[in-house]
Design a protein around this motif. Structure first.
Motif, PDB file in Angstrom:
ATOM      1  N   GLN A  39       0.846  -1.185   0.000  1.00 52.79           N
ATOM      2  CA  GLN A  39       0.000   0.000   0.000  1.00 52.79           C
ATOM      3  C   GLN A  39       0.881   1.235   0.000  1.00 52.79           C
ATOM      4  O   GLN A  39       1.668   1.448   0.924  1.00 52.79           O
ATOM      5  CB  GLN A  39      -0.923   0.005   1.213  1.00 52.79           C
ATOM      6  N   THR A  43      -3.243   5.424  -1.615  1.00 49.92           N
ATOM      7  CA  THR A  43      -3.783   4.401  -2.510  1.00 49.92           C
ATOM      8  C   THR A  43      -4.357   3.257  -1.695  1.00 49.92           C
ATOM      9  O   THR A  43      -4.107   3.127  -0.499  1.00 49.92           O
ATOM     10  CB  THR A  43      -2.714   3.854  -3.464  1.00 49.92           C
ATOM     11  N   GLU A  44      -5.112   2.405  -2.374  1.00 48.65           N
ATOM     12  CA  GLU A  44      -5.640   1.223  -1.710  1.00 48.65           C
ATOM     13  C   GLU A  44      -4.571   0.131  -1.681  1.00 48.65           C
ATOM     14  O   GLU A  44      -3.670   0.093  -2.514  1.00 48.65           O
ATOM     15  CB  GLU A  44      -6.892   0.735  -2.452  1.00 48.65           C
ATOM     16  N   GLU A  46      -2.888  -3.213  -2.488  1.00 47.89           N
ATOM     17  CA  GLU A  46      -2.958  -4.021  -3.699  1.00 47.89           C
ATOM     18  C   GLU A  46      -2.228  -5.354  -3.520  1.00 47.89           C
ATOM     19  O   GLU A  46      -1.245  -5.460  -2.791  1.00 47.89           O
ATOM     20  CB  GLU A  46      -2.371  -3.279  -4.908  1.00 47.89           C
ATOM     21  N   GLU A  89       8.039   3.249  -8.340  1.00 46.57           N
ATOM     22  CA  GLU A  89       6.615   2.941  -8.134  1.00 46.57           C
ATOM     23  C   GLU A  89       6.386   1.713  -7.257  1.00 46.57           C
ATOM     24  O   GLU A  89       5.253   1.400  -6.906  1.00 46.57           O
ATOM     25  CB  GLU A  89       5.881   2.772  -9.471  1.00 46.57           C
TER      26      GLU A  89
END
Length: 123
Positions: A39, A43-44, A46, A89
């Motif tokens: 996470q 953001t959620e 993932e 990322e």
């Protein structure tokens, strides 16, 4: 109850590698499929990867396929996430989770969760 403790996070440059570990205690480790999630801020959570109870079946998110490898050592009650070719990322808090079925983990559900370990990839 299953207690999960992640370790191995840190700061790494883009292109580098890290290996995360998740040590389990409590119930029989080999009765649980294990998964890694992440996470990033804002953001959620993932899904990243899942491994079956025996370790014979693995599944990865497309974003990490070919770069990350999930493995487990049932004798050591530990699951690992080897992360290579890291990208900015990939920066997130990484969590491990346990569930009796891989199918549940693949959709983000798990009976037990760790507290997470921070991974930061600098560009």
């Amino acid at each position: 109850q299953v207690q999960l403790v992640e370790s191995g996070g840190g700061l790494v440059q883009a292109g580098g590698s890290l290996r995360l570990s998740c040590a389990a205690s409590g119930r029989t480790f080999s009765n649980y499929a294990m998964g890694w999630f992440r996470q990033a801020p804002g953001t959620e959570r993932e899904f990243v990867a899942v491994i079956s109870r025996s370790g014979s079946i693995t599944y990865y998110a497309n974003s990490v396929k070919g770069r990350f490898t999930i493995s487990r050592d049932n004798a050591k009650n530990t699951v690992y996430l080897q992360m290579n070719s890291l990208k900015p990322e990939d920066t997130a808090v990484y969590y491990c989770a346990a569930d009796p079925t891989s199918a549940s983990l693949r959709v983000g559900r798990g009976d037990y969760w760790g507290q997470g370990t921070q991974v930061t990839v600098s560009s």
